[in-house]
Design a protein around this motif. Structure first.
Motif, mmCIF file in Angstrom:
data_model
loop_
_atom_site.group_PDB
_atom_site.id
_atom_site.type_symbol
_atom_site.label_atom_id
_atom_site.label_comp_id
_atom_site.label_asym_id
_atom_site.label_seq_id
_atom_site.Cartn_x
_atom_site.Cartn_y
_atom_site.Cartn_z
ATOM 1 N N ASP A 12 0.774 -1.388 -0.018
ATOM 2 C CA ASP A 12 -0.035 -0.003 0.131
ATOM 3 C C ASP A 12 0.865 1.469 -0.088
ATOM 4 N N VAL A 13 0.573 2.238 -0.845
ATOM 5 C CA VAL A 13 1.075 3.347 -0.918
ATOM 6 C C VAL A 13 0.163 4.397 -0.417
ATOM 7 N N MET A 14 -0.124 4.921 0.858
ATOM 8 C CA MET A 14 -1.212 5.631 1.002
ATOM 9 C C MET A 14 -0.622 6.934 1.250
ATOM 10 N N LEU A 15 -0.919 8.275 0.508
ATOM 11 C CA LEU A 15 -0.314 9.387 0.506
ATOM 12 C C LEU A 15 -1.216 10.490 0.982
ATOM 13 N N GLY A 16 -2.343 9.967 1.713
ATOM 14 C CA GLY A 16 -3.383 10.966 2.127
ATOM 15 C C GLY A 16 -2.674 11.433 3.626
ATOM 16 N N ARG A 17 -4.053 12.108 4.217
ATOM 17 C CA ARG A 17 -3.942 12.547 5.658
ATOM 18 C C ARG A 17 -2.408 13.157 6.313
ATOM 19 N N LEU A 224 1.965 -13.782 -12.159
ATOM 20 C CA LEU A 224 2.424 -13.271 -10.838
ATOM 21 C C LEU A 224 1.471 -12.610 -10.050
ATOM 22 N N ILE A 225 1.278 -12.911 -8.760
ATOM 23 C CA ILE A 225 0.031 -12.473 -8.138
ATOM 24 C C ILE A 225 0.809 -11.543 -7.015
ATOM 25 N N HIS A 226 0.217 -10.263 -7.051
ATOM 26 C CA HIS A 226 0.466 -9.107 -6.377
ATOM 27 C C HIS A 226 -0.715 -8.583 -5.275
ATOM 28 N N GLY A 227 -0.438 -9.339 -3.860
ATOM 29 C CA GLY A 227 -1.409 -9.214 -3.042
ATOM 30 C C GLY A 227 -1.361 -7.984 -2.171
ATOM 31 N N HIS A 228 -2.309 -7.232 -1.656
ATOM 32 C CA HIS A 228 -2.059 -6.286 -0.505
ATOM 33 C C HIS A 228 -3.537 -6.252 0.230
ATOM 34 N N SER A 229 -3.497 -5.391 1.331
ATOM 35 C CA SER A 229 -4.780 -5.199 1.979
ATOM 36 C C SER A 229 -4.468 -5.343 3.556
ATOM 37 N N ALA A 230 -3.824 -6.350 3.924
ATOM 38 C CA ALA A 230 -3.509 -6.622 5.566
ATOM 39 C C ALA A 230 -2.826 -5.720 6.354
ATOM 40 N N HIS A 231 -2.009 -4.631 5.462
ATOM 41 C CA HIS A 231 -1.141 -3.915 6.062
ATOM 42 C C HIS A 231 0.087 -4.555 6.963
ATOM 43 N N CYS A 248 1.932 -7.883 0.246
ATOM 44 C CA CYS A 248 3.033 -6.996 0.302
ATOM 45 C C CYS A 248 3.170 -6.041 1.488
ATOM 46 N N GLY A 249 2.276 -5.748 2.341
ATOM 47 C CA GLY A 249 2.237 -5.171 3.360
ATOM 48 C C GLY A 249 2.198 -3.751 3.042
ATOM 49 N N ASP A 250 2.545 -2.821 3.982
ATOM 50 C CA ASP A 250 2.607 -1.347 3.706
ATOM 51 C C ASP A 250 4.012 -0.743 3.005
ATOM 52 N N PHE A 251 3.809 0.243 2.389
ATOM 53 C CA PHE A 251 5.051 0.687 1.710
ATOM 54 C C PHE A 251 5.025 2.328 2.433
ATOM 55 N N VAL A 252 4.195 2.967 2.278
ATOM 56 C CA VAL A 252 4.068 4.459 2.791
ATOM 57 C C VAL A 252 2.784 4.688 3.352
ATOM 58 N N ASP A 253 2.814 5.071 4.722
ATOM 59 C CA ASP A 253 1.412 5.590 5.226
ATOM 60 C C ASP A 253 1.928 6.336 6.521
ATOM 61 N N ARG A 259 3.054 -2.895 17.699
ATOM 62 C CA ARG A 259 4.421 -3.253 18.044
ATOM 63 C C ARG A 259 4.775 -4.843 17.947
ATOM 64 N N ARG A 260 3.600 -5.700 17.673
ATOM 65 C CA ARG A 260 3.952 -7.076 17.426
ATOM 66 C C ARG A 260 3.962 -7.400 15.970
ATOM 67 N N LEU A 261 3.173 -6.870 15.368
ATOM 68 C CA LEU A 261 2.930 -7.331 13.665
ATOM 69 C C LEU A 261 3.830 -6.261 13.004
ATOM 70 N N HIS A 262 4.272 -5.012 13.428
ATOM 71 C CA HIS A 262 5.148 -4.291 13.011
ATOM 72 C C HIS A 262 4.572 -3.982 11.431
ATOM 73 N N ASN A 263 3.548 -3.371 11.292
ATOM 74 C CA ASN A 263 2.983 -2.941 10.204
ATOM 75 C C ASN A 263 3.724 -1.650 9.291
ATOM 76 N N ASP A 264 5.031 -1.324 10.100
ATOM 77 C CA ASP A 264 5.878 -0.313 9.636
ATOM 78 C C ASP A 264 6.846 -1.022 8.738
ATOM 79 N N ARG A 265 7.126 -2.342 8.669
ATOM 80 C CA ARG A 265 8.016 -3.094 8.142
ATOM 81 C C ARG A 265 7.540 -3.835 6.910
ATOM 82 N N SER A 266 8.185 -3.918 5.927
ATOM 83 C CA SER A 266 7.879 -4.686 4.785
ATOM 84 C C SER A 266 9.135 -5.004 3.879
ATOM 85 N N PHE A 267 8.794 -4.951 2.469
ATOM 86 C CA PHE A 267 9.690 -5.240 1.423
ATOM 87 C C PHE A 267 9.505 -4.504 0.280
#
Length: 332
Positions: A12-17, A224-231, A248-253, A259-267
């Protein structure tokens, strides 16, 4: 031996807020942090755009929506252009957050910038139309679907997303997807990519219905399957030689960090393509982290945490990785 072509994929590339507020007064490439040059070096870059590009519209109120995301195109579009974003998936649960005017602006802004897109449209036909880009001398075609937020679904002449009821009615989802895939195959491309915004937030593994749908897509010719949504990123499965990145997790938001799942970390996911055939030789994973509403290369120990979690989440699928410096490498 010819050099492989590099197709980058992000979550996810979330450029709002808050991202929108902070980057209006920053340099055009600041949102990409120290990954800017890496992203610019790719032969193509595909993202899930998790917001509208507009200053118009009113927050959606027809159904309860706790969050509404949009970004001012005056800075957001140049930021996308700065790293040569080639394709934006729009089939998600935020593209209509500011109703039809903002959706129309998003489509127009991407079209004016020459950024291919699919997954949402001015009517149902447009929402499901494939999008094709060139990567070197290759033609790469994308389809984009979502099973989130059925109230955003395009229907007939009504605008909205390419919605599929994957968990609620698998057969109906497959039938509608077959129509879109038939149109995609008519593009006679070298590589067919399915970009899917599916499943709930903060879930570490795909639902059984999503695994079945992934196999269906492979059987229908998706490469190739490119999935996203779970953060949060999920494991990678290889089905008949096809890599399935379930999330693929979150890329920008600007999201709160678990602190357990670390949605600020991905690839950053990088598919290496054979320049003559479009075949994927390997998939490389570069650890990333979000900080202060921008994306950066993850350093230790965050990078190690992400590599370990990816191995753990992929192991049930029989997927294993090699290590190359900071990267994980999946040979195909």
């Amino acid at each position: 031996m010819a050099t492989s072509l590099r197709l980058g994929l992000t979550g996810d590339v979330m450029l709002g807020r808050l991202v929108d507020e902070r980057h209006r007064n920053r340099s055009v490439g600041a949102v990409w942090g120290d990954l800017r040059e890496h992203l610019r070096s790719l032969d193509a870059l595909a993202i899930n755009l998790e917001c509208a590009l507009s200053t118009r519209g009113q927050p959606w109120t027809l159904t309860h929506r706790p969050f509404h995301f949009r970004a001012d195109p005056d800075w957001a579009v140049p930021a996308l252009e700065d790293v040569d974003v080639s394709f934006a998936a729009l089939a998600n649960n935020h593209v209509l957050d500011f109703e039809e005017p903002a959706l129309y602006d998003t489509l127009s802004e991407l079209e004016d910038a020459g950024i291919a897109h699919t997954g949402a449209g001015r009517d149902e036909t447009e929402a499901f139309e494939p999008a094709t880009i060139t990567v070197g001398d290759l033609r790469v075609t994308f389809v984009s679907f979502t099973d989130n937020t059925p109230e955003y679904a395009a229907a007939g002449d009504e605008p909205g997303t390419a919605f599929l009821p994957i968990e609620d009615d698998e057969e109906a989802a497959r039938e509608r997807a077959r129509e879109a895939l038939l149109a995609a195959r008519d593009e006679r491309s070298d590589l067919l990519v399915a970009s899917l915004h599916w499943g709930p937030n903060m879930v570490e593994e795909p639902a059984p219905a999503h695994r079945r749908f992934a196999r269906f897509l492979v059987e229908e010719g998706v490469d190739l399957i490119h999935g996203h949504s779970a953060h949060v990123f999920q494991g990678i499965e290889v089905i008949d030689g096809v890599p399935v990145c379930y999330d693929c997790g979150d890329f920008v938001d600007d999201y709160a960090i678990d602190r357990r799942l670390h949605n600020d970390r991905s690839f950053l996911f990088e598919a290496r393509l054979e320049p003559d055939t479009g075949e994927i030789g390997e998939l490389r994973l570069f650890p990333t982290r979000i900080d202060n509403c921008a994306v950066y290369r993850a350093t230790e120990p965050a990078a190690s945490w992400s590599r370990d979690r990816m191995r753990e989440r992929s192991e049930p699928f029989g997927t294993s990785f090699e290590r190359d410096g900071e990267e994980l490498v999946l040979e195909l």
